[in-house]
Design a protein around this motif. Sequence first.
Motif, PDB file in Angstrom:
ATOM      1  N   SER A   1       0.846  -1.106  -0.059  1.00 40.44           N
ATOM      2  CA  SER A   1       0.120   0.033  -0.059  1.00 40.44           C
ATOM      3  C   SER A   1       0.837   1.251  -0.101  1.00 40.44           C
ATOM      4  O   SER A   1       1.641   1.383   0.824  1.00 40.44           O
ATOM      5  CB  SER A   1      -0.853   0.087   1.202  1.00 40.44           C
TER       6      SER A   1
ATOM      7  N   VAL B   1       0.435   4.400   1.390  1.00 44.12           N
ATOM      8  CA  VAL B   1      -0.324   5.052   2.437  1.00 44.12           C
ATOM      9  C   VAL B   1      -0.346   6.614   2.287  1.00 44.12           C
ATOM     10  O   VAL B   1      -1.446   7.554   2.355  1.00 44.12           O
ATOM     11  CB  VAL B   1       0.331   4.598   3.757  1.00 44.12           C
TER      12      VAL B   1
ATOM     13  N   PRO C   1      -5.247   5.918   0.765  1.00 40.62           N
ATOM     14  CA  PRO C   1      -4.091   4.838   0.310  1.00 40.62           C
ATOM     15  C   PRO C   1      -4.480   3.838  -0.859  1.00 40.62           C
ATOM     16  O   PRO C   1      -5.706   3.662  -1.333  1.00 40.62           O
ATOM     17  CB  PRO C   1      -3.830   3.674   1.392  1.00 40.62           C
TER      18      PRO C   1
ATOM     19  N   PRO D   1       3.625   1.488   8.844  1.00 47.39           N
ATOM     20  CA  PRO D   1       3.960   2.487   7.880  1.00 47.39           C
ATOM     21  C   PRO D   1       5.536   2.655   7.759  1.00 47.39           C
ATOM     22  O   PRO D   1       6.313   2.908   8.771  1.00 47.39           O
ATOM     23  CB  PRO D   1       3.097   3.796   8.150  1.00 47.39           C
TER      24      PRO D   1
END
Length: 486
Positions: free
Chosen positions: A137, A139, A169, A212
């Motif tokens: 992903s 983000v 995302p 993240p």
Amino acid sequence: MRARRLNRLAAAGTLLALVGGLVVAVPGPASAQQSVVLSVGHVDAADVQYADGQLALKVNDDTAKPAVSRNPRDVVFQVLPQAAVEVPDMPEYAFLGPAGSTVWLLPMTQDPNLLWPGWNTTRLPSGVFRGEKVSLSLVDVSGPGRVSVFMTDPIGLPLMKFRSDDGLPDTIDVPVGTHAHANWVFSALGSYTLTVRADATLTDGRQVSTGPVAYRFVVGDLPDPNPPVQLSIQGLQPTYAPAATVTLTAVQTPAGDLSRYRWFSKCPGTAEFTAVPGEASATYSFTATSGLNDCQYLVRLYRDGEVVAAESGPVTLTVDDAGAPVPSQTITVTIDGTQGALVVSVDPDDRTVRLPVVVLSSAGDRWQSSGDLRPVTVTDTRPGAPGWNVAGQLSDFASGAARVGGKYLGWAPIVLAQANGQGVVAGPVVAPGFASGNGLAASSLLGSAPVGAGRGTARLGAGLSLELPTETGAGQYTATLTLTAI
């Protein structure tokens, strides 16, 4: 350099290496911790790894021989200036910008003169993940422009993977055993942070995630890590009357750690600037007299002994004594040393706090750093033990023209030492004002002694905690903490 036309590259076809269910066991790349800039050659920017029940994102740096596995925080990916291309006049590529405008492209097919980043899941074991896949992903993206990551089909049309300007995302599923490359396009020069996350479901149903992870890209030339310092003089008024106070202040741009100055003057009738004895700080104050009219002043900043880091332009003092004498008084006061004093001080050779380089928080929503306040000494020799309070208030952080509020710094005061029976207590914890509050931008108590106590010498300190918004621009920021005692 004139930008190349993107359509000539977009039609080059796809390069997508899929190892269909076959995982080849090869030795992993060596591990490295030093920070590097990668600008040319093959690199797996998102190298998904799994060990000891943990999913991780690494950078497989294939530009080193042998290949090296790096932490993304230790890597800057540079998109060189020669990556500039023109957006083709094709409706399928309108998402990149107006036809003929310039973007910066790292192509899906390797260009030996540019960086060739991709993603890789060939190190993942089979039979561990449900569906034999992981999710990647994008983000968040912060930077001066848009970011698009897409592949091209055999006739050169885009197959979008990630796009920052239509809502994030963005997520793609990547089969285990995949090694892939795509076109990475940036719409503007400058520094970007791409926040990426990898997630997967194990065969037993448990969820695993990297959380993240920040990736840093610089499009164009790298910023100068040691930019030249410009020095100017501020504070000079157009005219002064005799007996007025002149205060000149040296200002560094950008602000830095150098602090050794020397002031010079040259008055009418002299050929050279000469050093003003004893004036070695950023501020120079003196009294205007008729004899100083048309004198010039400049200041120099030094590093490493007598090496001049910067020199200001000269400024000229104008003293106008044509009018009536300036009304003035001389005020004299005598301080009886037997009455004692309350003094707060810091070691002049230990008065700078250098916080470590900020890192992204685990939630990916702020930059964080921490450190310790340098010791503050409080000495009370006053009779009657009236007690005291010592407070601190922080200015804005500044880096050149950029400013960040002082509220983002907080502290946890401590008493480092005190005399017997002095009764000193630490002030309350002040949290950084990232989510709410004013942090140290508001006057905050560092320590106190109650009435009837406080006589003697105490040393105060504090643990510092900094939380900055992720959109804070790169640079070295400096703020001033002013301490007051009452």
